[in-house]
Design an enzyme around this catalytic site. Structure first.
Site, PDB file in Angstrom:
ATOM      1  N   ASN A   9       0.878  -1.135   0.091  1.00  0.00           N
ATOM      2  CA  ASN A   9       0.061  -0.002  -0.049  1.00  0.00           C
ATOM      3  C   ASN A   9       1.034   1.066  -0.034  1.00  0.00           C
ATOM      4  O   ASN A   9       1.457   1.656   1.005  1.00  0.00           O
ATOM      5  CB  ASN A   9      -0.946   0.042   1.352  1.00  0.00           C
ATOM      6  CG  ASN A   9      -1.812   1.053   1.354  1.00  0.00           C
ATOM      7  OD1 ASN A   9      -1.807   2.025   0.533  1.00  0.00           O
ATOM      8  ND2 ASN A   9      -2.655   1.181   2.244  1.00  0.00           N
ATOM      9  N   ARG A  97      -2.749  -1.819  -3.543  1.00  0.00           N
ATOM     10  CA  ARG A  97      -3.760  -0.993  -3.415  1.00  0.00           C
ATOM     11  C   ARG A  97      -3.795  -0.052  -4.230  1.00  0.00           C
ATOM     12  O   ARG A  97      -2.391   0.461  -4.444  1.00  0.00           O
ATOM     13  CB  ARG A  97      -3.900  -0.586  -1.945  1.00  0.00           C
ATOM     14  CG  ARG A  97      -4.891   0.470  -1.770  1.00  0.00           C
ATOM     15  CD  ARG A  97      -4.678   1.352  -0.562  1.00  0.00           C
ATOM     16  NE  ARG A  97      -5.867   2.145  -0.388  1.00  0.00           N
ATOM     17  CZ  ARG A  97      -5.953   3.473   0.332  1.00  0.00           C
ATOM     18  NH1 ARG A  97      -4.724   3.687   0.817  1.00  0.00           N
ATOM     19  NH2 ARG A  97      -6.953   4.016   0.300  1.00  0.00           N
ATOM     20  N   HIS A 186     -13.120   3.665  -0.223  1.00  0.00           N
ATOM     21  CA  HIS A 186     -12.953   2.858   0.908  1.00  0.00           C
ATOM     22  C   HIS A 186     -13.548   1.499   0.375  1.00  0.00           C
ATOM     23  O   HIS A 186     -13.947   0.539   1.446  1.00  0.00           O
ATOM     24  CB  HIS A 186     -13.738   3.485   2.334  1.00  0.00           C
ATOM     25  CG  HIS A 186     -12.924   4.605   2.876  1.00  0.00           C
ATOM     26  ND1 HIS A 186     -13.628   5.743   3.385  1.00  0.00           N
ATOM     27  CD2 HIS A 186     -11.668   4.681   3.251  1.00  0.00           C
ATOM     28  CE1 HIS A 186     -12.904   6.290   3.907  1.00  0.00           C
ATOM     29  NE2 HIS A 186     -11.571   5.810   3.706  1.00  0.00           N
ATOM     30  N   GLY A 216     -12.190   7.063   9.842  1.00  0.00           N
ATOM     31  CA  GLY A 216     -10.743   7.089  10.003  1.00  0.00           C
ATOM     32  C   GLY A 216     -10.622   8.485  10.058  1.00  0.00           C
ATOM     33  O   GLY A 216     -11.165   9.587   9.954  1.00  0.00           O
ATOM     34  N   ARG A 247     -10.623  17.343   6.353  1.00  0.00           N
ATOM     35  CA  ARG A 247     -11.508  17.582   4.901  1.00  0.00           C
ATOM     36  C   ARG A 247     -12.859  17.977   5.360  1.00  0.00           C
ATOM     37  O   ARG A 247     -13.519  17.664   6.395  1.00  0.00           O
ATOM     38  CB  ARG A 247     -11.609  16.446   4.007  1.00  0.00           C
ATOM     39  CG  ARG A 247     -10.267  16.055   3.468  1.00  0.00           C
ATOM     40  CD  ARG A 247     -10.528  14.809   2.506  1.00  0.00           C
ATOM     41  NE  ARG A 247      -9.652  13.800   3.051  1.00  0.00           N
ATOM     42  CZ  ARG A 247      -9.583  12.516   2.787  1.00  0.00           C
ATOM     43  NH1 ARG A 247     -10.604  12.028   2.165  1.00  0.00           N
ATOM     44  NH2 ARG A 247      -8.689  11.697   3.187  1.00  0.00           N
ATOM     45  N   ASP A 289      -7.371  14.946  15.259  1.00  0.00           N
ATOM     46  CA  ASP A 289      -7.507  13.903  15.824  1.00  0.00           C
ATOM     47  C   ASP A 289      -8.539  13.543  16.581  1.00  0.00           C
ATOM     48  O   ASP A 289      -8.572  14.332  17.664  1.00  0.00           O
ATOM     49  CB  ASP A 289      -5.939  13.543  16.642  1.00  0.00           C
ATOM     50  CG  ASP A 289      -5.978  11.847  16.862  1.00  0.00           C
ATOM     51  OD1 ASP A 289      -5.235  11.238  16.316  1.00  0.00           O
ATOM     52  OD2 ASP A 289      -6.319  11.678  18.147  1.00  0.00           O
ATOM     53  N   GLY A 337     -10.618   3.791  12.524  1.00  0.00           N
ATOM     54  CA  GLY A 337      -9.921   4.093  13.723  1.00  0.00           C
ATOM     55  C   GLY A 337     -11.014   4.659  14.688  1.00  0.00           C
ATOM     56  O   GLY A 337     -11.141   4.384  15.934  1.00  0.00           O
ATOM     57  N   ASN A 341     -12.916   2.492  17.740  1.00  0.00           N
ATOM     58  CA  ASN A 341     -12.605   2.888  18.902  1.00  0.00           C
ATOM     59  C   ASN A 341     -13.390   3.794  19.762  1.00  0.00           C
ATOM     60  O   ASN A 341     -13.283   3.759  20.893  1.00  0.00           O
ATOM     61  CB  ASN A 341     -11.134   3.198  19.054  1.00  0.00           C
ATOM     62  CG  ASN A 341     -10.312   2.225  18.467  1.00  0.00           C
ATOM     63  OD1 ASN A 341      -9.804   1.277  19.145  1.00  0.00           O
ATOM     64  ND2 ASN A 341      -9.583   2.324  17.400  1.00  0.00           N
ATOM     65  N   GLU A 391      -8.060  -4.274   5.509  1.00  0.00           N
ATOM     66  CA  GLU A 391      -7.815  -4.188   3.926  1.00  0.00           C
ATOM     67  C   GLU A 391      -6.676  -4.819   3.293  1.00  0.00           C
ATOM     68  O   GLU A 391      -6.897  -5.432   2.184  1.00  0.00           O
ATOM     69  CB  GLU A 391      -7.820  -2.391   3.460  1.00  0.00           C
ATOM     70  CG  GLU A 391      -8.966  -1.558   3.982  1.00  0.00           C
ATOM     71  CD  GLU A 391      -8.774  -0.326   3.951  1.00  0.00           C
ATOM     72  OE1 GLU A 391      -8.324  -0.053   5.170  1.00  0.00           O
ATOM     73  OE2 GLU A 391      -9.093   0.508   3.362  1.00  0.00           O
TER      74      GLU A 391
HETATM   75  P1  AMP Z   1      -7.502   5.607  10.874  1.00  0.00           P
HETATM   76  O1  AMP Z   1      -7.300   6.674   9.709  1.00  0.00           O
HETATM   77  O2  AMP Z   1      -8.574   4.500  10.489  1.00  0.00           O
HETATM   78  O3  AMP Z   1      -6.031   5.056  11.310  1.00  0.00           O
HETATM   79  O4  AMP Z   1      -8.198   6.219  12.048  1.00  0.00           O
HETATM   80  C1  AMP Z   1      -7.506   7.542  12.826  1.00  0.00           C
HETATM   81  C2  AMP Z   1      -8.595   8.199  13.756  1.00  0.00           C
HETATM   82  O5  AMP Z   1      -8.967   7.111  14.717  1.00  0.00           O
HETATM   83  C3  AMP Z   1      -7.847   9.459  14.389  1.00  0.00           C
HETATM   84  O6  AMP Z   1      -8.885  10.435  14.508  1.00  0.00           O
HETATM   85  C4  AMP Z   1      -7.694   8.599  15.638  1.00  0.00           C
HETATM   86  O7  AMP Z   1      -8.006   9.662  16.947  1.00  0.00           O
HETATM   87  C5  AMP Z   1      -9.092   7.667  15.924  1.00  0.00           C
HETATM   88  N1  AMP Z   1      -8.764   6.866  16.783  1.00  0.00           N
HETATM   89  C6  AMP Z   1      -8.141   5.852  17.192  1.00  0.00           C
HETATM   90  N2  AMP Z   1      -7.865   5.391  18.305  1.00  0.00           N
HETATM   91  C7  AMP Z   1      -8.999   5.790  19.073  1.00  0.00           C
HETATM   92  C8  AMP Z   1      -9.495   5.970  20.268  1.00  0.00           C
HETATM   93  N3  AMP Z   1      -9.083   4.992  21.265  1.00  0.00           N
HETATM   94  N4  AMP Z   1     -10.505   6.769  20.717  1.00  0.00           N
HETATM   95  C9  AMP Z   1     -10.949   7.673  19.863  1.00  0.00           C
HETATM   96  N5  AMP Z   1     -10.514   7.986  18.679  1.00  0.00           N
HETATM   97  C10 AMP Z   1      -9.447   6.817  18.245  1.00  0.00           C
END
Ligand code: AMP
Length: 407
Positions: A9, A97, A186, A216, A247, A289, A337, A341, A391
């Site tokens: 990827n 990918r 996605h 994410g 975005r 984040d 993410g 989570n 993925e």
């Molecule tokens: P990804 O692009 O799939 O890796 O997702 C990244 C996003 O997931 C970011 O905004 C992270 O803050 C969020 N994230 C990861 N772990 C947690 C968690 N334990 N609680 C809240 N958000 C999370």
């Protein structure tokens, strides 16, 4: 010796890889080369099944600086490591990918010269992604000249959308002559989680109707009927739809012209604001984040709370709208993410969707984090399922199939 698939990827400054045994569906070795083409490039390796995102977690790293610091150097380092560990001969095919496959690629394909030329043509639709994906393919083709190379597209899953879902209400000539339409992204993640959800619910995939949200740094939602995409929130580019890390998602297109004249910005300048300075970051003026914003919100930061509220409200609105394309809803699926989570965001979304028959189970929601997946709604409710996406595994399975390896 196992027969494995090397999954690549490749981003503009990173190269993520995984060596996967498609029969046992286990990751044997994986890694991430970062800051390619910049100072301080490094490569991280990890053995065995890898929870997603673990490369960025402290304490789990086997990191070394990357001499040379470019994509070819990253591939050299991966090959050297595979050789050192007696794994090189286990690689039987390479799966890549590719972000944008336009309308040409409706499924995964074995790469040849004509496929390379078509991916190149699609670069104008994804100028940040496809050139990097091509770089990864070309580097792997040099290093693994005798192996089949396979391309798996983020867009191809959405090629089943009907015209009324993928056409914009702009002159048809823009579609015919310039390919202006909704493509969606996605797709590899959606394919993976829908088949897992069908398994979990004990239903044939062909009989399911799901709205799925991949949340994410990029975020989208898709209506999937019988395993086929019927509508999605991302469009010609991954800028449309839900609020994302940086975005904007949907805006009035009139804003683009207005900002151009108010701020004397070029189109590229406005796009930069919408792609890189908006979303959770722009709203909170703090961070893109989700986890950081949750911490700030619970410490009383109102802007962080508002940013998460807007993210959740807009997503709930999209989920409800997408049910129109399904005609019914069997389950809501959440991944990525944030989806995997953030109990905070999940609650904020699902609590707005009671009218669709969704009722959150607070304890189950709180328990679903860090790789723990399952149902987060009460027994009487329509199911909402948290599913960990993979993925890389999906790419490995597709590649094994096209390369004629048992999977
Ligand atoms: P990804 O692009 O799939 O890796 O997702 C990244 C996003 O997931 C970011 O905004 C992270 O803050 C969020 N994230 C990861 N772990 C947690 C968690 N334990 N609680 C809240 N958000 C999370």
């Amino acid at each position: 010796m196992k027969s494995c698939i090397l999954v690549i990827n490749c981003g503009s400054s990173s190269l993520k890889f995984a060596l996967i045994d498609p029969v046992s569906q286990q990751e044997v070795l994986s890694g991430l080369a970062e800051k390619l083409g910049m100072a301080g490039s490094q490569i991280t390796f990890k053995h065995g099944p890898t929870p997603r995102r673990s490369f960025r977690q402290p304490g789990e790293k086997d990191v070394s600086p990357l001499e040379g610091g470019n994509h070819a150097a990253a591939m050299d380092a991966i090959i050297a490591r595979l050789k050192d560990e007696d794994l090189l001969d286990s690689v039987k095919a390479v799966g890549h990918r590719v972000v944008h496959g336009g309308e040409v690629f409706k499924s995964t394909v074995v790469i040849d010269d004509s496929v390379l030329a078509e991916i190149e043509k699609c670069s104008k639709l994804a100028p940040l992604h496809n050139p990097a994906n091509l770089l990864g393919i070309r580097t792997a083709m040099q290093q693994f000249a005798d192996l089949p190379q396979v391309a798996v597209f983020d867009t191809s899953f959405h090629q089943t959308m009907p015209e009324h879902a993928y056409l914009y209400a702009v002159p048809m000539s823009l579609y015919r002559e310039h390919g202006v339409r909704r493509y969606g992204f996605h797709g590899t993640s959606y394919r993976y989680i829908t088949s897992k959800a069908a398994e979990l619910l004990g239903k044939p995939l062909e009989e399911t109707a799901f709205v799925c949200a991949h949340l994410g740094n990029g975020a989208s939602a898709t209506a999937i009927k019988g395993g086929k995409s019927v509508d999605t929130t991302m469009g010609l580019t991954p800028l449309e739809g839900s609020v994302m890390g940086t975005r904007s998602g949907d805006i009035d297109p009139g804003i683009i012209g207005y900002l151009g004249s108010e701020l004397n910005l070029s189109v590229a300048g406005v796009m930069d604001v919408l792609n890189k300075k908006s979303g959770l970051l722009g709203l909170s003026e703090l961070s893109s984040d989700c986890r950081e914003l949750q911490e700030a919100a619970s410490a009383g930061n109102e802007a962080a709370k508002l940013a998460l509220d807007i993210f959740s409200y807009r997503l709930a609105k999209h989920i409800a709208a997408l049910t129109v394309g399904l005609g019914r809803l069997d389950a809501l699926l959440l991944t990525g993410g944030i989806g995997e989570n953030s109990a905070y965001v999940r609650a904020n979304v699902i609590n707005r969707l009671g009218f669709l028959g969704l009722k959150l189970d607070d304890d189950a929601n709180a328990a679903c984090t860090r790789g723990k997946v399952g149902r987060i709604t009460t027994e009487e409710s329509l199911p909402a399922l948290v599913i960990s996406t993979d993925e890389e595994m999906m790419i490995a399975m597709d590649t094994a199939k096209l390369a004629g390896l048992a999977a």
